[in-house]
Design an enzyme around this catalytic site. Structure first.
Site, mmCIF file in Angstrom:
data_model
loop_
_atom_site.group_PDB
_atom_site.id
_atom_site.type_symbol
_atom_site.label_atom_id
_atom_site.label_comp_id
_atom_site.label_asym_id
_atom_site.label_seq_id
_atom_site.Cartn_x
_atom_site.Cartn_y
_atom_site.Cartn_z
ATOM 1 N N GLU A 102 -27.512 -1.733 6.900
ATOM 2 C CA GLU A 102 -27.841 -3.020 6.638
ATOM 3 C C GLU A 102 -29.230 -3.506 6.772
ATOM 4 O OE1 GLU A 102 -26.740 -5.985 5.919
ATOM 5 O OE2 GLU A 102 -24.498 -6.582 6.206
ATOM 6 N N ASP A 103 -29.449 -4.569 6.074
ATOM 7 C CA ASP A 103 -31.015 -5.139 6.059
ATOM 8 C C ASP A 103 -31.160 -5.849 7.380
ATOM 9 O OD1 ASP A 103 -29.317 -7.292 5.450
ATOM 10 O OD2 ASP A 103 -30.388 -7.920 3.691
ATOM 11 N N ASP A 106 -27.789 -10.967 11.403
ATOM 12 C CA ASP A 106 -28.129 -12.192 11.896
ATOM 13 C C ASP A 106 -26.967 -12.930 12.956
ATOM 14 O OD1 ASP A 106 -29.645 -14.693 11.709
ATOM 15 O OD2 ASP A 106 -28.630 -15.326 10.160
ATOM 16 N N PHE A 155 -37.100 -16.619 9.539
ATOM 17 C CA PHE A 155 -36.594 -16.247 8.281
ATOM 18 C C PHE A 155 -37.632 -15.361 7.579
ATOM 19 C CE2 PHE A 155 -35.238 -16.253 3.914
ATOM 20 C CZ PHE A 155 -33.917 -16.328 4.032
ATOM 21 N N ARG A 168 -38.176 -9.619 -2.579
ATOM 22 C CA ARG A 168 -37.524 -8.145 -2.285
ATOM 23 C C ARG A 168 -38.645 -7.253 -2.525
ATOM 24 N NH1 ARG A 168 -32.192 -8.783 -1.800
ATOM 25 N NH2 ARG A 168 -31.121 -10.523 -3.137
HETATM 26 P P1 IMP Z 1 -24.942 -13.143 8.996
HETATM 27 O O1 IMP Z 1 -23.411 -12.960 8.410
HETATM 28 O O2 IMP Z 1 -25.363 -14.429 9.399
HETATM 29 O O3 IMP Z 1 -25.128 -11.916 9.833
HETATM 30 O O4 IMP Z 1 -25.950 -12.584 7.555
HETATM 31 C C1 IMP Z 1 -26.555 -11.660 7.537
HETATM 32 C C2 IMP Z 1 -26.955 -11.767 6.059
HETATM 33 O O5 IMP Z 1 -27.977 -12.966 5.886
HETATM 34 C C3 IMP Z 1 -28.071 -10.648 5.931
HETATM 35 O O6 IMP Z 1 -27.366 -9.454 5.456
HETATM 36 C C4 IMP Z 1 -28.982 -11.267 4.915
HETATM 37 O O7 IMP Z 1 -28.367 -11.141 3.546
HETATM 38 C C5 IMP Z 1 -29.003 -12.851 5.358
HETATM 39 N N1 IMP Z 1 -30.070 -13.216 6.050
HETATM 40 C C6 IMP Z 1 -29.990 -13.324 7.349
HETATM 41 N N2 IMP Z 1 -31.202 -13.553 7.940
HETATM 42 C C7 IMP Z 1 -31.984 -13.524 6.986
HETATM 43 C C8 IMP Z 1 -33.453 -13.721 6.933
HETATM 44 O O8 IMP Z 1 -34.222 -13.875 7.802
HETATM 45 N N3 IMP Z 1 -34.000 -13.406 5.646
HETATM 46 C C9 IMP Z 1 -33.594 -13.039 4.701
HETATM 47 N N4 IMP Z 1 -32.022 -12.711 4.760
HETATM 48 C C10 IMP Z 1 -31.591 -12.988 5.885
HETATM 49 MG MG MG Z 2 -27.191 -8.782 3.531
#
Ligand code: IMP
Ligand code: MG
Length: 187
Positions: A102-103, A106, A155, A168
């Site tokens: 995963e990247d 959050d 962010f 990206r």
């Molecule tokens: P979650 O379901 O809230 O954990 O969402 C995670 C996803 O939200 C990640 O895989 C990203 O695609 C996006 N995301 C969350 N925070 C960031 C950020 O700071 N920058 C870019 N994408 C983010």
């Molecule tokens: Mg993602």
């Protein structure tokens, strides 16, 4: 009205060298933990593709790679629990040791959904490696097995992470701030 893109700032949070060093460390740790076992990497598109490309070359293991992709629908600002798969796995994972790549972790909603989907395919094991972790934003009781960097509630873009599809290609991880300092809509 001009949204004043000139007021957008991109402050470096993690530079290329720091990322490369940490990715090598993660690769060494994962290689040691899976020693002698084949591993199936599952990259989550699109954000994780740059990280996966670097990580896979630091793994001294028998590795195969697959990808999946999904969209989440929310109120436009936050991701929601409502998630739809737009690209499924190409190969079955039953009986395999799966490492999700995963990247960023959050709120944990996407990740919790993903775990449920993959567990239903009966892999031998599932672990997760995430480049970035924002634990202060967590709304679901999930955590990664391997974390590149724990970061504050900012962010970030670059190294695969985007805002509205942009940034990206930046080689480092940067904090995106807009003139109004509102959270980007892509969040
Ligand atoms: P979650 O379901 O809230 O954990 O969402 C995670 C996803 O939200 C990640 O895989 C990203 O695609 C996006 N995301 C969350 N925070 C960031 C950020 O700071 N920058 C870019 N994408 C983010
Ligand atoms: Mg993602």
């Amino acid at each position: 009205m001009d949204p004043a893109p000139d007021k957008t700032t991109l402050e470096v949070l993690l530079d290329q060298k720091a990322i490369a060093r940490r990715v090598r460390e993660l690769g060494a740790q994962i290689s040691a933990d899976y020693r002698g076992r084949p591993v199936r990497l599952v990259g989550v598109l699109k954000g994780a593709w740059v990280f996966l490309a670097d990580l896979v070359r630091c793994l001294d293991l028998d590795v195969t790679v697959d990808f999946l992709s999904f969209t989440s629908y929310g109120d436009g600002v936050e991701s929601s629990g409502s998630v739809k798969i737009t690209k499924d796995l190409d190969q079955p994972i039953a009986g395999l040791d799966v490492l999700i790549v995963e990247d960023i972790l959050d709120t944990g909603r996407t990740f919790e959904y993903l775990l449920g989907v993959l567990e239903a395919h009966n892999p031998r094991s599932i672990r997760v490696v995430t480049l970035l972790d924002k634990p202060s934003r967590r709304l679901r009781p999930v955590q990664a097995d391997y974390v590149g960097f724990t970061i504050p509630d900012v962010f970030v873009v670059g190294y695969g992470l985007d805002c509205g599809g942009k940034y990206r290609n930046l080689p480092d991880v940067r904090i995106l701030r807009t003139a109004t300092d509102e959270p980007p809509a892509a969040r």
